[in-house]
Design a protein around this motif. Structure first.
Motif, short mmCIF file in Angstrom:
data_model
loop_
_atom_site.label_atom_id
_atom_site.label_comp_id
_atom_site.label_asym_id
_atom_site.label_seq_id
_atom_site.Cartn_x
_atom_site.Cartn_y
_atom_site.Cartn_z
N ASN A 199 12.59 5.02 -24.92
CA ASN A 199 12.04 5.57 -23.76
C ASN A 199 10.84 6.35 -24.31
OD1 ASN A 199 14.38 4.93 -22.38
ND2 ASN A 199 15.42 6.78 -23.31
N SER A 200 10.37 6.11 -25.72
CA SER A 200 9.35 7.01 -26.09
C SER A 200 8.12 6.30 -26.65
CB SER A 200 9.56 7.88 -27.25
OG SER A 200 10.84 8.61 -26.66
N VAL A 201 6.98 6.73 -26.95
CA VAL A 201 6.09 5.89 -27.58
C VAL A 201 4.94 6.99 -28.29
CG1 VAL A 201 4.29 6.06 -25.32
CG2 VAL A 201 4.00 4.27 -26.93
N ILE A 202 4.74 6.52 -29.32
CA ILE A 202 3.86 7.62 -30.26
C ILE A 202 2.46 6.70 -30.43
CG2 ILE A 202 3.38 8.37 -32.39
CD1 ILE A 202 6.50 8.68 -32.74
N GLN A 203 1.21 7.25 -30.27
CA GLN A 203 -0.02 6.71 -30.48
C GLN A 203 -0.84 7.79 -30.91
OE1 GLN A 203 -2.12 6.53 -26.52
NE2 GLN A 203 -1.19 8.62 -25.79
N ASN A 204 -1.82 7.02 -31.55
CA ASN A 204 -2.91 7.76 -32.24
C ASN A 204 -4.07 8.05 -31.50
OD1 ASN A 204 -4.08 8.78 -34.65
ND2 ASN A 204 -5.67 7.12 -34.81
N ASN A 205 -4.16 9.33 -31.01
CA ASN A 205 -5.19 10.07 -30.14
C ASN A 205 -4.74 9.46 -29.00
OD1 ASN A 205 -7.55 11.30 -29.15
ND2 ASN A 205 -8.89 10.17 -30.46
N ILE A 206 -5.64 9.29 -28.01
CA ILE A 206 -5.20 8.69 -26.70
C ILE A 206 -6.05 7.59 -26.32
CG2 ILE A 206 -4.59 11.16 -25.85
CD1 ILE A 206 -7.27 11.31 -24.36
N THR A 208 -5.09 4.37 -26.37
CA THR A 208 -4.20 3.37 -25.64
C THR A 208 -4.16 3.82 -24.03
OG1 THR A 208 -3.23 2.85 -27.74
CG2 THR A 208 -2.05 1.98 -25.58
N LEU A 209 -3.56 5.22 -24.21
CA LEU A 209 -3.14 5.97 -22.78
C LEU A 209 -4.52 5.72 -21.86
CD1 LEU A 209 -1.52 7.60 -21.06
CD2 LEU A 209 -2.68 9.52 -22.10
N THR A 210 -5.79 6.15 -22.37
CA THR A 210 -7.00 6.00 -21.46
C THR A 210 -7.66 4.69 -21.43
OG1 THR A 210 -8.54 6.72 -23.32
CG2 THR A 210 -7.40 8.24 -21.80
N SER A 211 -7.13 3.51 -22.04
CA SER A 211 -7.76 2.34 -21.84
C SER A 211 -7.21 1.46 -20.73
CB SER A 211 -7.00 1.42 -23.06
OG SER A 211 -5.74 1.21 -22.96
N ARG A 212 -7.93 0.35 -20.35
CA ARG A 212 -7.64 -0.24 -19.31
C ARG A 212 -6.33 -0.67 -19.26
NH1 ARG A 212 -10.58 -6.20 -17.85
NH2 ARG A 212 -9.23 -6.70 -15.87
N PHE A 213 -5.56 -1.25 -20.16
CA PHE A 213 -4.30 -1.76 -20.04
C PHE A 213 -3.31 -0.71 -20.64
CE2 PHE A 213 -6.80 -5.57 -20.70
CZ PHE A 213 -6.83 -6.14 -19.46
N ASN A 214 -2.86 0.24 -19.83
CA ASN A 214 -2.28 1.24 -20.40
C ASN A 214 -1.00 1.24 -19.79
OD1 ASN A 214 -2.91 2.22 -17.72
ND2 ASN A 214 -3.62 4.16 -18.38
N THR A 216 2.15 0.37 -20.16
CA THR A 216 3.34 0.51 -21.24
C THR A 216 3.39 1.83 -21.61
OG1 THR A 216 3.12 -1.85 -22.08
CG2 THR A 216 4.20 -0.37 -23.47
N VAL A 217 2.32 2.50 -21.73
CA VAL A 217 2.37 3.92 -22.09
C VAL A 217 3.09 4.89 -20.96
CG1 VAL A 217 1.10 5.90 -23.03
CG2 VAL A 217 0.56 3.80 -23.86
N LEU A 218 2.25 4.77 -19.66
CA LEU A 218 2.75 5.20 -18.86
C LEU A 218 4.14 4.72 -17.97
CD1 LEU A 218 -0.61 5.26 -16.56
CD2 LEU A 218 0.41 7.33 -17.83
N GLN A 219 4.85 3.75 -18.66
CA GLN A 219 6.08 3.41 -18.29
C GLN A 219 7.11 4.32 -19.31
OE1 GLN A 219 5.82 -0.85 -18.13
NE2 GLN A 219 5.56 -0.65 -15.93
N SER A 220 6.82 4.98 -20.11
CA SER A 220 7.62 5.77 -21.05
C SER A 220 8.22 7.03 -20.70
CB SER A 220 6.95 5.69 -22.56
OG SER A 220 6.41 4.52 -22.91
N LYS A 221 9.06 7.79 -21.01
CA LYS A 221 9.24 9.00 -20.59
C LYS A 221 8.52 9.98 -21.63
CE LYS A 221 11.07 12.87 -19.07
NZ LYS A 221 10.26 13.20 -17.84
N LEU A 222 8.67 9.87 -22.75
CA LEU A 222 7.85 10.87 -23.82
C LEU A 222 6.65 10.01 -24.37
CD1 LEU A 222 7.74 13.58 -25.37
CD2 LEU A 222 9.35 12.27 -27.23
N VAL A 223 5.63 10.65 -24.41
CA VAL A 223 4.34 10.09 -24.92
C VAL A 223 3.68 11.22 -25.73
CG1 VAL A 223 1.86 9.40 -24.27
CG2 VAL A 223 3.63 8.92 -22.81
N VAL A 224 3.67 10.75 -27.14
CA VAL A 224 3.05 11.53 -28.27
C VAL A 224 2.01 10.91 -28.74
CG1 VAL A 224 3.74 12.44 -30.66
CG2 VAL A 224 5.54 12.24 -29.20
N SER A 225 0.71 11.92 -28.62
CA SER A 225 -0.53 11.37 -29.07
C SER A 225 -0.77 12.21 -30.37
CB SER A 225 -1.44 11.93 -28.06
OG SER A 225 -1.25 10.94 -26.69
#
Length: 466
Positions: A199-206, A208-214, A216-225
């Protein structure tokens, strides 16, 4: 059911129902195609479904009980038959995929169809453990968060997110340390274990979150940047604020059209760079300085490394996670705590106050410099508000505070022959009387003439170049 083969009738209605209920949770159908709920973006044929289901069925019955006759009966009910037994038939998928924390099933029924729930209950929560104990995690938090108020604020936030898992907070912790090896990543690892790694995703910076195809990130409960760096006033900064606040957003996945996504994300950030990009009115990030003498090159480095090693062993035992989860679920949150509003007047760390002060002083200095360089003794509020928002990248609501800090006062006057009043900021020791600007060491000047000298002719608006 009549046995039309030479095989013995070894299966029962209960066996068929049990297997069909499982198959109905494994797959969905749409437009005569099938999809595995764990990989809903891959199309499956009926033959694919039968082969996958057959493999998964084997542990549900005894080795001698899985006969061809039973398999045919199961597939007929789960795939072919129109039946009122909705929980035993592969349902029609409405195309929606979302994260629904707290909903135990992988499917959410709605008006005859189903949506896919990506959230999965962490396995440690099904252990029959009633004890509540922070255990070694308590020692770890006390080490990296030595200031009690900051530690309480962080743990209250984590507890609220777990106690209200279907909801989302509107602010998140930002863990900062100037040095490396202070345990920021370990904190994030522990949180992913609590919320569930699926239910979690860890990404470097943001990025992936602010990209066009995001999606998968927004379908997680916990987002770590991790290693968060944001340019002030940038599109990415504005998008991040929106994702932290909104419960629905437009998102896109490769090969699919953009769609509105329901999201309940909670965000945690880390950085080794002082977040000077935060504006003075920051209400999205609770910044905590986690620097301590156990960092990678500090005098207590060996001691801290040992603590981190023991904590990883602690996290590997699901019974420890269950006890920690129980402790957080039982945590009583104070009345002045809110996960949906960050009250910086009550809850502000030392580093947040330093950043706010530096940001405010810089903005005030830039504003004073611009006004002084133009010889401006009066300026329409609409012009100064635009400058504050567009050039200084500060909230328009700050205009009143910034001008007050400079000692300017606001009056309502008429000029340029209009019959309605407009707000004008006036320099200290200056005033407007009968349409004239009066002040020490200067002759009275018509307001319209003064504005014509410092503002462009068109629209009498202040045009700043930054």
């Amino acid at each position: 059911m009549k046995n039309t083969t030479n095989e013995p009738n070894q299966y029962t209605e209960e066996t068929i129902a049990t297997i069909c209920r499982s198959i109905a949770q494994w797959f969905v159908r749409k437009d005569n195609k099938f999809y595995d709920v764990t990989r809903p973006h891959v199309t499956l044929s009926r033959n694919d479904v039968e082969r996958i289901a057959l493999s998964r069925m084997r542990p549900l019955v005894s080795p001698t009980g899985l006969t061809n006759q039973l398999v045919r009966a199961v597939f007929r009910r789960a795939i072919d038959d129109l039946t009122t037994l909705d929980d035993q038939s592969i349902a029609v998928w409405n195309g929606e995929i979302s994260c629904r924390p707290g909903h135990r099933g992988r499917l959410v029924r709605n008006d005859g169809a189903v949506s896919i729930n990506l959230w999965q209950r962490p396995e440690y929560r099904d252990l029959r453990i009633n004890e509540a104990d922070y255990g070694l995690a308590g020692e770890f938090f006390a080490t990296i968060l030595p200031r009690q108020a900051e530690r309480d604020m962080f743990l209250n936030w984590v507890a609220w997110c777990l106690q209200n898992e279907a909801s989302k907070p509107t602010w998140g912790p930002l863990l900062y340390s100037r040095t490396m090896g202070t345990g920021k990543s370990t904190v994030c690892t522990l949180l992913t274990e609590l919320f569930g790694d699926r239910n979690s995703v860890i990404q470097n910076n943001i990025d992936t979150l602010t990209s066009r195809f995001n999606m998968t990130v927004l379908q997680s409960k916990l987002v770590v940047s991790e290693e968060l760096q944001v340019k002030p006033g940038s599109k990415a900064a504005n998008m991040l604020k929106s994702y932290m606040t909104e419960t629905t957003t437009l998102s896109e996945m490769k090969g699919r059209e953009a769609e509105r996504v329901r999201q309940s994300c909670c965000f945690v950030f880390t950085t080794n760079h002082l977040p000077t990009w935060l504006d003075g009115d920051n209400r999205r990030f609770y910044v905590i300085d986690v620097d301590h003498d156990g960092h990678a090159s500090g005098p207590r480095a060996a001691e801290f490394v040992d603590l981190v090693g023991r904590l990883h062993a602690f996290m590997a035992d699901p019974t420890n996670l269950a006890r920690l989860y129980n402790a957080l679920m039982a945590r009583t949150l104070p009345s002045d705590f809110s996960a949906t509003t960050l009250n910086t007047a009550l809850h502000s760390t030392e580093i947040m106050r330093r950043l706010a002060s530096a940001s405010e002083q810089t903005v005030v200095a830039m504003l004073d410099e611009e006004l002084t360089s133009r010889g401006t003794n009066a300026i329409p509020e609409s012009s100064i508000t635009r400058f504050v928002a567009q050039t200084l990248r500060s909230p328009m609501s700050q205009t009143r505070h910034l001008m007050a800090d400079l000692g300017w006062s606001k009056v309502k006057v008429k000029w340029d022959g209009v019959d309605y009043t407009r707000s004008v900021w006036v320099r200290p020791k200056f005033c407007i009387e009968r349409g004239y600007i009066c002040g020490p060491g200067t002759d009275p000047v018509k307001l319209g003439d003064h504005l014509a000298a410092v503002l462009p002719p068109e629209g009498r608006e202040f045009s700043f170049n930054g």
